[in-house]
Design a protein around this motif. Structure first.
Motif, PDB file in Angstrom:
ATOM      1  N   ALA A  43      87.530 -11.447  29.528  1.00  0.00           N
ATOM      2  CA  ALA A  43      86.651 -11.766  28.388  1.00  0.00           C
ATOM      3  C   ALA A  43      85.234 -11.270  28.650  1.00  0.00           C
ATOM      4  N   TYR A  44      84.771 -11.438  29.862  1.00  0.00           N
ATOM      5  CA  TYR A  44      83.442 -10.938  30.236  1.00  0.00           C
ATOM      6  C   TYR A  44      83.376  -9.424  30.102  1.00  0.00           C
ATOM      7  N   LEU A  45      84.373  -8.744  30.650  1.00  0.00           N
ATOM      8  CA  LEU A  45      84.371  -7.290  30.605  1.00  0.00           C
ATOM      9  C   LEU A  45      84.507  -6.761  29.186  1.00  0.00           C
ATOM     10  N   ASP A  46      85.221  -7.482  28.318  1.00  0.00           N
ATOM     11  CA  ASP A  46      85.298  -7.081  26.913  1.00  0.00           C
ATOM     12  C   ASP A  46      83.912  -7.060  26.278  1.00  0.00           C
ATOM     13  N   GLN A  47      83.080  -8.006  26.631  1.00  0.00           N
ATOM     14  CA  GLN A  47      81.747  -8.102  26.033  1.00  0.00           C
ATOM     15  C   GLN A  47      80.696  -7.259  26.758  1.00  0.00           C
ATOM     16  N   TYR A  48      80.757  -7.213  28.084  1.00  0.00           N
ATOM     17  CA  TYR A  48      79.662  -6.625  28.849  1.00  0.00           C
ATOM     18  C   TYR A  48      80.100  -5.515  29.794  1.00  0.00           C
ATOM     19  N   GLY A  49      81.314  -5.050  29.659  1.00  0.00           N
ATOM     20  CA  GLY A  49      81.828  -4.023  30.567  1.00  0.00           C
ATOM     21  C   GLY A  49      80.997  -2.763  30.628  1.00  0.00           C
ATOM     22  N   ALA A  50      80.368  -2.392  29.539  1.00  0.00           N
ATOM     23  CA  ALA A  50      79.538  -1.184  29.543  1.00  0.00           C
ATOM     24  C   ALA A  50      78.351  -1.308  30.476  1.00  0.00           C
ATOM     25  N   LEU A  51      77.938  -2.529  30.772  1.00  0.00           N
ATOM     26  CA  LEU A  51      76.769  -2.735  31.640  1.00  0.00           C
ATOM     27  C   LEU A  51      77.120  -2.739  33.120  1.00  0.00           C
ATOM     28  N   VAL A  52      78.398  -2.806  33.474  1.00  0.00           N
ATOM     29  CA  VAL A  52      78.763  -2.908  34.878  1.00  0.00           C
ATOM     30  C   VAL A  52      79.176  -1.564  35.481  1.00  0.00           C
ATOM     31  N   GLY A  53      79.412  -0.566  34.650  1.00  0.00           N
ATOM     32  CA  GLY A  53      79.923   0.701  35.165  1.00  0.00           C
ATOM     33  C   GLY A  53      78.952   1.809  35.232  1.00  0.00           C
TER      34      GLY A  53
ATOM     35  N   PRO B 142      63.956 -25.476  27.577  1.00  0.00           N
ATOM     36  CA  PRO B 142      64.371 -24.862  26.307  1.00  0.00           C
ATOM     37  C   PRO B 142      63.659 -23.562  25.958  1.00  0.00           C
ATOM     38  N   ASP B 143      62.520 -23.295  26.560  1.00  0.00           N
ATOM     39  CA  ASP B 143      61.796 -22.052  26.277  1.00  0.00           C
ATOM     40  C   ASP B 143      62.120 -20.944  27.276  1.00  0.00           C
ATOM     41  N   ALA B 144      63.068 -21.202  28.156  1.00  0.00           N
ATOM     42  CA  ALA B 144      63.409 -20.220  29.193  1.00  0.00           C
ATOM     43  C   ALA B 144      64.060 -18.988  28.587  1.00  0.00           C
ATOM     44  N   THR B 145      63.803 -17.864  29.221  1.00  0.00           N
ATOM     45  CA  THR B 145      64.529 -16.632  28.945  1.00  0.00           C
ATOM     46  C   THR B 145      65.383 -16.366  30.170  1.00  0.00           C
ATOM     47  N   VAL B 146      66.676 -16.206  29.968  1.00  0.00           N
ATOM     48  CA  VAL B 146      67.609 -15.988  31.075  1.00  0.00           C
ATOM     49  C   VAL B 146      67.888 -14.493  31.174  1.00  0.00           C
ATOM     50  N   VAL B 147      67.566 -13.927  32.316  1.00  0.00           N
ATOM     51  CA  VAL B 147      67.859 -12.527  32.584  1.00  0.00           C
ATOM     52  C   VAL B 147      69.193 -12.492  33.324  1.00  0.00           C
ATOM     53  N   VAL B 148      70.163 -11.832  32.732  1.00  0.00           N
ATOM     54  CA  VAL B 148      71.502 -11.765  33.310  1.00  0.00           C
ATOM     55  C   VAL B 148      71.716 -10.359  33.862  1.00  0.00           C
ATOM     56  N   CYS B 149      71.974 -10.302  35.161  1.00  0.00           N
ATOM     57  CA  CYS B 149      72.224  -9.032  35.819  1.00  0.00           C
ATOM     58  C   CYS B 149      73.737  -8.833  35.873  1.00  0.00           C
TER      59      CYS B 149
ATOM     60  N   ARG C 289      81.949 -20.460  31.495  1.00  0.00           N
ATOM     61  CA  ARG C 289      80.935 -21.381  30.968  1.00  0.00           C
ATOM     62  C   ARG C 289      79.749 -20.612  30.391  1.00  0.00           C
ATOM     63  N   ALA C 290      79.313 -19.586  31.118  1.00  0.00           N
ATOM     64  CA  ALA C 290      78.177 -18.788  30.658  1.00  0.00           C
ATOM     65  C   ALA C 290      78.479 -18.106  29.331  1.00  0.00           C
ATOM     66  N   LEU C 291      79.675 -17.551  29.191  1.00  0.00           N
ATOM     67  CA  LEU C 291      80.045 -16.902  27.930  1.00  0.00           C
ATOM     68  C   LEU C 291      80.045 -17.911  26.782  1.00  0.00           C
ATOM     69  N   ASP C 292      80.525 -19.122  27.038  1.00  0.00           N
ATOM     70  CA  ASP C 292      80.513 -20.166  26.006  1.00  0.00           C
ATOM     71  C   ASP C 292      79.095 -20.510  25.589  1.00  0.00           C
ATOM     72  N   VAL C 293      78.203 -20.680  26.553  1.00  0.00           N
ATOM     73  CA  VAL C 293      76.804 -21.005  26.237  1.00  0.00           C
ATOM     74  C   VAL C 293      76.165 -19.862  25.470  1.00  0.00           C
ATOM     75  N   ARG C 294      76.388 -18.654  25.902  1.00  0.00           N
ATOM     76  CA  ARG C 294      75.789 -17.504  25.214  1.00  0.00           C
ATOM     77  C   ARG C 294      76.253 -17.405  23.773  1.00  0.00           C
ATOM     78  N   ALA C 295      77.497 -17.758  23.516  1.00  0.00           N
ATOM     79  CA  ALA C 295      78.018 -17.697  22.148  1.00  0.00           C
ATOM     80  C   ALA C 295      77.285 -18.680  21.239  1.00  0.00           C
TER      81      ALA C 295
ATOM     82  N   SER D 271      73.755 -19.612  40.914  1.00  0.00           N
ATOM     83  CA  SER D 271      74.383 -20.890  40.570  1.00  0.00           C
ATOM     84  C   SER D 271      73.980 -21.377  39.184  1.00  0.00           C
ATOM     85  N   HIS D 272      72.922 -20.828  38.616  1.00  0.00           N
ATOM     86  CA  HIS D 272      72.555 -21.182  37.240  1.00  0.00           C
ATOM     87  C   HIS D 272      73.630 -20.748  36.245  1.00  0.00           C
ATOM     88  N   LEU D 273      74.356 -19.688  36.548  1.00  0.00           N
ATOM     89  CA  LEU D 273      75.298 -19.090  35.610  1.00  0.00           C
ATOM     90  C   LEU D 273      76.290 -20.090  35.048  1.00  0.00           C
ATOM     91  N   GLY D 274      76.813 -20.960  35.871  1.00  0.00           N
ATOM     92  CA  GLY D 274      77.806 -21.921  35.418  1.00  0.00           C
ATOM     93  C   GLY D 274      77.231 -23.149  34.750  1.00  0.00           C
TER      94      GLY D 274
END
Length: 181
Positions: free
Chosen positions: A171-181, A37-44, A89-95, A24-27
């Motif tokens: 949009a997600y798969l365009d950026q991170y598709g290599a990590l899901v396959g 602000p010092d958090a590191t977010v690990v995205v699986c 939302r996550a993609l927007d924040v990451r940008a 639920s953090h993702l959104g």
């Protein structure tokens, strides 16, 4: 949330860090990073077809005991919409947020959990001691995937089709598709 973590950490040794797992953090990464602000977010990163079907299965399982007619199609639609909005939302924040993120491939995590965690530690500049690696390996060995039987789910059960899910996550798969396959 940040105050709650500080209170819970008050009696911990100096330098203790939290590892929080909540899809639920993702959104709401903007709020999370604002509070921590010092958090590191690990995205699986997982194939959205699998992730949406799994999420729909969870929603449906939670509703079934409390509903006369828990429609799988309703759970599927809600899972797809919520997951797609959260990912957008996550993609927007990451940008905007820069380097507060470490990416992990879910298939790699399944194949080599210790190696995947070792990679997360390396990305965070944290050492993996032989004792820690042995503890991770022991945990992974005693907690194998599907230990209690496989969880079976598919998009069709929730009246969703692959093209619809892939389109929602294009949009997600365009950026991170290599990590899901």
């Amino acid at each position: 949330y940040a105050l709650q973590l500080r209170v819970l950490s008050a009696s911990s040794p100096a330098g203790t860090t939290w590892a929080l797992k909540s899809p639920s953090h993702l959104g709401h990464l903007d709020a999370l990073l604002g509070a921590l602000p010092d958090a590191t977010v690990v995205v699986c990163h997982r194939d959205p077809r699998e992730a949406v079907a799994s999420y729909a299965s969870l929603i449906h399982a939670l509703r079934r005991p409390y509903a006369v007619d828990a429609d799988p199609a309703v759970a599927g639609r809600q899972a797809l919409e919520r997951a797609a909005v959260a990912m957008g939302r996550a993609l927007d924040v990451r940008a905007r947020a820069g380097g507060a993120f470490v990416d992990v491939s879910y298939p790699q995590l399944e194949r080599d959990p210790v190696g995947a965690v070792r990679g997360v530690y390396a990305a965070m500049g944290r050492p993996v001691t032989p004792e820690l690696e042995a503890a991770m390996a022991a945990w992974a060995a005693s907690n194998p995937r599907h230990r209690h039987g496989p969880h079976r789910y598919d998009l069709a059960r929730f009246r969703l089709d692959e093209a619809e899910v892939l389109d929602a996550f294009a949009a997600y798969l365009d950026q991170y598709g290599a990590l899901v396959g």
